[in-house]
Structure formats: C-alpha cells, structure tokens
Design a protein around this motif. Structure first.
Motif, mmCIF file in Angstrom:
data_model
loop_
_atom_site.group_PDB
_atom_site.id
_atom_site.type_symbol
_atom_site.label_atom_id
_atom_site.label_comp_id
_atom_site.label_asym_id
_atom_site.label_seq_id
_atom_site.Cartn_x
_atom_site.Cartn_y
_atom_site.Cartn_z
ATOM 1 N N CYS A 78 0.835 -1.198 0.000
ATOM 2 C CA CYS A 78 0.000 0.000 0.000
ATOM 3 C C CYS A 78 0.879 1.261 0.000
ATOM 4 O O CYS A 78 1.793 1.391 0.823
ATOM 5 C CB CYS A 78 -0.908 0.015 1.227
ATOM 6 N N HIS A 134 0.267 4.025 1.127
ATOM 7 C CA HIS A 134 0.108 4.801 2.352
ATOM 8 C C HIS A 134 1.148 4.360 3.387
ATOM 9 O O HIS A 134 2.206 4.984 3.516
ATOM 10 C CB HIS A 134 -1.327 4.656 2.885
ATOM 11 N N LEU A 135 0.902 3.248 4.053
ATOM 12 C CA LEU A 135 1.843 2.799 5.086
ATOM 13 C C LEU A 135 2.359 1.376 4.868
ATOM 14 O O LEU A 135 2.909 0.766 5.792
ATOM 15 C CB LEU A 135 1.183 2.904 6.470
ATOM 16 N N THR A 171 0.800 -1.598 4.075
ATOM 17 C CA THR A 171 0.005 -2.810 4.312
ATOM 18 C C THR A 171 -0.139 -3.600 3.010
ATOM 19 O O THR A 171 -0.310 -3.013 1.937
ATOM 20 C CB THR A 171 -1.383 -2.411 4.855
ATOM 21 N N CYS A 227 -7.411 -0.201 0.040
ATOM 22 C CA CYS A 227 -6.764 -0.807 1.212
ATOM 23 C C CYS A 227 -7.633 -0.510 2.432
ATOM 24 O O CYS A 227 -7.876 0.665 2.760
ATOM 25 C CB CYS A 227 -5.365 -0.233 1.393
ATOM 26 N N ASN A 264 -7.010 -0.852 5.485
ATOM 27 C CA ASN A 264 -6.346 -0.443 6.725
ATOM 28 C C ASN A 264 -6.746 0.981 7.114
ATOM 29 O O ASN A 264 -7.137 1.232 8.264
ATOM 30 C CB ASN A 264 -4.824 -0.557 6.566
ATOM 31 N N HIS A 265 -6.686 1.906 6.133
ATOM 32 C CA HIS A 265 -7.136 3.274 6.407
ATOM 33 C C HIS A 265 -8.114 3.775 5.356
ATOM 34 O O HIS A 265 -8.431 4.965 5.322
ATOM 35 C CB HIS A 265 -5.941 4.234 6.492
ATOM 36 N N GLY A 266 -8.528 2.880 4.450
ATOM 37 C CA GLY A 266 -9.588 3.215 3.511
ATOM 38 C C GLY A 266 -9.174 3.978 2.268
ATOM 39 O O GLY A 266 -10.034 4.499 1.551
ATOM 40 N N ASN A 267 -7.883 4.043 1.969
ATOM 41 C CA ASN A 267 -7.447 4.758 0.761
ATOM 42 C C ASN A 267 -7.579 3.859 -0.475
ATOM 43 O O ASN A 267 -7.385 2.640 -0.393
ATOM 44 C CB ASN A 267 -5.995 5.216 0.891
HETATM 45 S S1 FES Z 1 -1.847 1.321 4.924
HETATM 46 FE FE1 FES Z 1 -3.210 1.176 3.270
HETATM 47 S S2 FES Z 1 -4.576 2.846 3.546
HETATM 48 FE FE2 FES Z 1 -3.166 3.037 5.171
#
Ligand code: FES
Length: 171
Positions: free
Chosen positions: A109, A111-112, A114, A127, A129-132
C-alpha cells in the motif's frame, strides 16, 4: 502493458536455458521413419517448458521473472474477469482485467505499506487499513509506504502466452 511477442520469446527463453537457433525446431526424432516427426515452433517449446515448471505450484520464479499458470487450481479466482489474487509470496496483486488482459501490481500500500487488506472495484484497489484507494493506470505512481493517499499502484510488465502469465519484476 503488453511486451512485443518476439522480444518475449528471446528474453525469457534465455532464462530457461533454451537455445533458439531457427524458426522451427524438431522436438524429437522417431524410430519409425513412417511416422511424422513432431515439429514445434520456438513458442511451443517455450510454452511446454513453462507448463512443466509451473505444474506443481502454479508458479515458478526464475530470478526476477515470475511465471504463473493462470489455469492452475491455486489461481482459479482468475477465471473470472474483475477478480484478483494477492500473491503474498511475491508481493503482487494479479488482476484479470478482461478476458485476455491480466495486470500485475505491487501489493504494498502506498500509504503505510500494508499488503493484505485489498479489495478491487471498477479500476481501483482499496486498502481497508485506512480506507485509501489507488488506481491501475500507468502514470502518477504512488510508491510503496510513501504515505500517499492517492495515485496509481506500481505496475509490472506482463506477457500472456496461452495460459502462462509472465511478470517482469525489473520493469
Ligand atoms: S496502509 Fe493502506 S490505507 Fe493506510
């Protein structure tokens, strides 16, 4: 992205140790002169080799090249257009975009980082995990774990030879 067919044969046959010296090659000789010799094209020889190497697990990693038999039972989700598989061994998402087109993306991902909470809908991976959500285009690539909340996932070049999907991790 579809690679040129001839380049594909030349590049990947070398990975498999197959020496291609002419447009057609004899696969085997027969002891009975009345039987016809089986003549296979370069592409058929390469295909047969890959089918054998992927027969056990449905995939075969050779350096930076991954081969997947999309008809193998472990990849049966790819029978349906719009479905995808998260191959966590190789950190990729394999999407059957259309009947004839497969796309392969990094499963990290942007973002972070995942890798295991993906869903897909109409051209975007989300994703959980945070919905992005991230697109499947080839521009504006969002790098793995870069804290990006938009953009497109990193995509790898692929080639399909009958039911063998080839993925180039150096692309
Ligand atoms: S790790 Fe995927 S949206 Fe944050």
């Amino acid at each position: 992205m579809i690679m040129d067919r001839l380049n594909f044969i030349q590049k990947f046959s070398s990975f498999l140790g197959i020496s291609i010296v002419s447009t057609t090659l004899l696969e085997s000789c027969t002891s009975n002169p009345e039987e016809e010799e089986i003549v296979l094209t370069e592409e058929e020889i390469l295909y047969n080799s890959l089918k054998e190497k992927t027969s056990e697990h449905g995939k075969f990693l050779d350096g930076r090249i991954l081969y997947i038999d999309v008809t193998h039972e472990d990849f049966s989700d790819l029978n349906t257009v719009g479905e995808f598989i998260n191959d966590s061994d190789n950190y990729i998402l394999i999407l059957r975009k259309t009947e004839d087109v497969f796309q392969v993306f990094s499963n990290c991902c942007p973002h972070l980082g995942t890798t295991n909470q993906w869903s897909y809908n109409q051209g975007s991976f989300r994703c959980a995990n945070h919905g992005n959500s991230y697109g499947t285009g080839t521009q504006n690539i969002a790098r793995c774990g870069s804290r990006s909340t938009s953009g497109n996932l990193k995509q790898y070049q692929t080639m399909i030879n009958q039911d063998i999907l080839t993925i180039d991790f150096d692309s």
